[in-house]
Scaffold this active site. Structure first.
Site, short mmCIF file in Angstrom:
data_model
loop_
_atom_site.label_atom_id
_atom_site.label_comp_id
_atom_site.label_asym_id
_atom_site.label_seq_id
_atom_site.Cartn_x
_atom_site.Cartn_y
_atom_site.Cartn_z
N GLU A 281 0.88 -1.18 0.00
CA GLU A 281 0.00 0.00 0.00
C GLU A 281 0.92 1.22 0.00
OE1 GLU A 281 -1.14 3.24 1.70
OE2 GLU A 281 -1.73 1.99 3.40
N CYS B 125 -2.16 8.18 4.92
CA CYS B 125 -2.19 7.75 3.52
C CYS B 125 -3.46 8.20 2.84
CB CYS B 125 -2.03 6.23 3.42
SG CYS B 125 -3.08 5.31 4.54
#
Length: 524
Positions: free
Chosen positions: A264, A301
């Site tokens: 990720e 994020c």
């Protein structure tokens, strides 16, 4: 107590000569602990133990693995103030954030325990044989998911608990039946060691195989590279930068036996601000987004790093209010001087691009390593011409793109790389009028929000935390929620096997009492 050792199974080891310290960004000084970087010998030993542990661990019933996961959560909680204090020292994040992230970490472990207790996640499918079928007999074929083998997990810089040592990657891999070797993040190795102690204690208390978990220290990339290239490692979990994730992905695919890397990585999380949102709630949304952009010094994020709208007086007012509101918020410390320096460099580079106007840049005196928030503005045509403006700047920072019309807005979205999230602010009428814009956004993201902020990721079965590259290396999977377990398994079919030698999930009597797909019908 923090020793600075590597944990290889339940053995503490410091064979190497390379050492390092973690750093307190708020006090701008090193912490008191010294950590020993893992040697090649220690890496090989940890992997060998994981291979042996896998032989037993893969066949341990789900209900027993569930006891193990719940015991990890209990042991993390039992670390008490020492864990919270260490977390705050090594990250510069406030105590409330530490306590909240600890709760999320324990919640993730317990949610996977519940998944194991129910058991249907193995996706058992049974199609019984038809030996009398004409013109050809049909074999008895049954299918289920089985674990891959030893998994390497890389700790994340921005979530010392929830995405690190006992975070979602570790919890889901252990739930799947895979031993885990963590490459601890060098920015919070003390936090990682304490959590490792909790995992090892839980493994001992619940009778898990020796070597089901190990934790290795490293200040650089050598240990991580060796782990990914190790022929006995079967999969990798990573949360971090695009450069780091793609490097690991490349290494894994260059192996004699390529393995999956579930990384990720970067995301600027575009937010499309449609006319009714500006007309009805422009000031309110500006205030909310000022908070979202600066939350945790922008080190999420899912930070909204890109806002897009069609030129109008209302958009101008929104930009003005957002720029004012973001300067009212007290800036906070970033995770590490290195992250602070990269933030400064990224902000400076994008601010200097042609056509960019700096709308807000916090100029008051701040402490060391504190990220000053900034808002930039650029026209859609300049954004389309300059891909540098598409890059993530990790910190309290956002770019506003002012498009000429809906067609240009759609073009901008189509030119973006893959993202974790995309958000639409507007009304239901807007969704109809701007359906092509919404579709363009949907094609670039793993999670699409309506009238909200992207910061904050609910841990639940329906969550997708992933997206088209470079948001993640495989957009079919999520790193958050119980579906994350599917990264660490593969399907296997059993053809014409004697019933008593089948896994319990596939036996006729269904001793596990799980939901299975039998002859096309879901049933227990």
């Amino acid at each position: 107590m923090i020793t600075g050792s590597n944990a290889i199974g339940n053995k503490l080891s410091k064979q190497g000569k390379l050492t390092y310290k973690t750093f307190n960004p708020k006090e701008n000084k090193e912490t008191e602990w010294t950590f020993y970087e893992a040697t090649s010998t220690e890496i090989d030993e940890a992997v060998a133990l994981a291979v042996e542990a896998f032989k037993l661990y893969k066949d341990i019933p789900g209900v027993k693995k569930a006891v193990f996961l719940k015991a990890i959560a209990d042991e993390i909680e039992a670390l008490g103030d020492e864990l919270i204090d260490t977390y705050c020292k090594e990250s510069g994040l406030p105590q409330g954030r530490a306590i909240g992230e600890r709760g999320r970490t324990m919640g993730q472990l317990r949610s996977f325990a519940a998944l194991l207790e129910e058991g249907s996640w193995v996706e058992a499918v049974i199609e019984k044989g038809q030996p009398q079928r004409e013109p050809m007999p049909k074999a008895d074929i049954r299918k289920m998911l089985v674990p891959l083998g030893p998994v390497v997990v890389f700790g994340a810089s921005n979530f010392p608990l929830a995405f690190s040592t006992a975070g979602g990657d570790t919890a889901s891999a252990l739930a799947a039946g895979c031993p885990v070797i963590v490459k601890s993040h060098p920015m919070h190795s003390g936090t990682g060691e304490l959590v490792s102690q909790a995992i090892i204690k839980a493994a001992e208390k619940t009778g898990m195989p020796y070597g089901v978990f190990s934790n290795l220290n490293s200040s650089g990339i050598a240990v991580g590279q060796q782990l990914v290239k190790h022929p006995k490692v079967k999969a990798v979990g990573f949360t971090g930068s695009i450069s780091g994730g793609t490097a690991l992905y490349k290494l894994a695919n260059e192996r004699k036996e390529p393995i999956p890397v579930f990384a990720e990585m970067g995301s600027i999380n575009p937010v499309v601000v449609l006319p009714s949102a500006l007309e009805e709630n422009g000031n309110s949304w500006a205030t909310k987004y000022a908070s979202s952009i600066t939350l945790g010094a922008g080190q999420f994020c899912t930070n909204p790093g890109l806002l897009l709208g069609v030129k109008s007086p209302e958009l101008d007012a929104f930009i003005s209010t957002l720029s004012e509101e973001i300067l009212k918020l007290e800036p906070s410390s970033m995770l590490h001087p290195n992250i602070y320096e990269k933030y400064q460099e990224g902000k400076k580079e994008l601010s200097a691009q042609q056509g960019v106007t700096v709308m807000a840049d916090y100029e008051k005196a701040v402490g060391e390593n504190t990220g000053r928030p900034a808002i930039l503005k650029v026209d859609g045509i300049d954004f389309l011409k300059n891909t540098k403006l598409h890059k993530e700047v990790f910190g309290p920072f956002s770019v506003i793109v002012c498009c000429d019309d809906a067609a240009q807005l759609e073009s901008v979205l189509n030119e973006l790389e893959g993202q974790l999230t995309g958000t639409v602010l507007g009304s239901e009428n807007d969704l109809e009028q701007y359906d092509a814009v919404v579709e363009a956004l949907k094609n670039r993201v793993g999670r699409i929000l309506f009238n909200g902020v992207p910061t904050g990721v609910e841990v639940c079965s329906s969550m997708v935390h992933g997206g088209p590259f470079p948001a993640s290396t495989d957009s079919r999977f999520t790193s958050v929620g119980t579906s994350a377990i599917k990264r660490w398994v593969r399907p296997v079919s059993f053809q014409d096997w004697p019933n008593k030698f089948l896994p319990q999930a596939l036996q006729d009597a269904n001793p596990l009492e799980i939901v299975r797909l039998e002859e096309g019908i879901y049933t227990k």
